[in-house]
Design a protein around this motif. Structure first.
Motif, short mmCIF file in Angstrom:
data_model
loop_
_atom_site.label_atom_id
_atom_site.label_comp_id
_atom_site.label_asym_id
_atom_site.label_seq_id
_atom_site.Cartn_x
_atom_site.Cartn_y
_atom_site.Cartn_z
N PRO A 30 0.81 -1.23 0.00
CA PRO A 30 0.00 0.00 0.00
C PRO A 30 0.84 1.28 0.00
O PRO A 30 0.33 2.35 -0.29
CB PRO A 30 -0.82 -0.11 1.30
N ASP A 31 2.13 1.18 0.32
CA ASP A 31 3.01 2.34 0.41
C ASP A 31 3.91 2.52 -0.82
O ASP A 31 4.84 3.31 -0.79
CB ASP A 31 3.91 2.23 1.64
N THR A 41 -0.35 6.77 -3.34
CA THR A 41 -0.58 5.68 -2.39
C THR A 41 0.38 5.76 -1.20
O THR A 41 0.01 5.39 -0.10
CB THR A 41 -0.44 4.30 -3.07
N ASN A 45 -1.25 6.39 2.51
CA ASN A 45 -1.26 5.15 3.29
C ASN A 45 -0.13 5.00 4.29
O ASN A 45 -0.22 4.19 5.20
CB ASN A 45 -1.21 3.92 2.36
N PRO A 91 -3.00 -4.93 -0.02
CA PRO A 91 -4.33 -4.34 0.06
C PRO A 91 -5.38 -5.40 -0.24
O PRO A 91 -5.15 -6.30 -1.04
CB PRO A 91 -4.32 -3.27 -1.03
N GLU A 131 -6.07 -3.68 4.58
CA GLU A 131 -4.87 -4.40 4.18
C GLU A 131 -4.69 -5.61 5.08
O GLU A 131 -5.26 -5.66 6.17
CB GLU A 131 -3.65 -3.48 4.23
#
Length: 118
Positions: free
Chosen positions: A9-10, A30, A34, A69, A76
């Motif tokens: 997610p990062d 993102t 996130n 995710p 997540e």
């Protein structure tokens, strides 16, 4: 990657011109929406148990921890990411580290513009 876990997610995406090697663009939405400190759950399922979810006939290349995710990106989940090859294709299996459930399978599709995951 932090403490051996891939934080999908990062991710920050970078576009690179294949001819010149120059960076032509990037996207970090993102990451900045996130990226927070997380308290990851304890792993309750062994790597070997997770690998049993892989279809027969596929060879396991490697297994890593990954924060993935959920399909609609509303949450997540900590998973084992199991990279496999077989039948002329490459696959990624994602297994929940707490329940041992298979949560996703992605197939790598090679194109002229790079690899796609389906």
């Amino acid at each position: 990657v932090k403490d051996g876990v891939i934080y999908y997610p990062d991710l920050i995406k970078v576009k690179v011109d294949l001819g010149s090697g120059q960076v032509t663009g990037w996207e970090a939405t993102t990451y900045y929406t996130n990226h927070v400190e997380r308290n990851l759950p304890k792993v309750a399922v062994s790597k070997l148990e997770a690998q049993k979810m892989v279809a027969k006939g596929l060879s396991i290349v490697h297994t890593k921890l990954a924060l993935s995710p959920i399909e609609d990106y509303s949450d997540e989940i900590l998973t084992y990411e199991i990279k496999c090859i077989g039948n002329g294709s490459e696959y990624y299996y994602y297994v929940d580290v707490q329940s041992g459930e298979l949560v996703n399978i992605l197939k790598v599709i090679e194109t002229d513009n790079g690899n796609l995951l389906m």
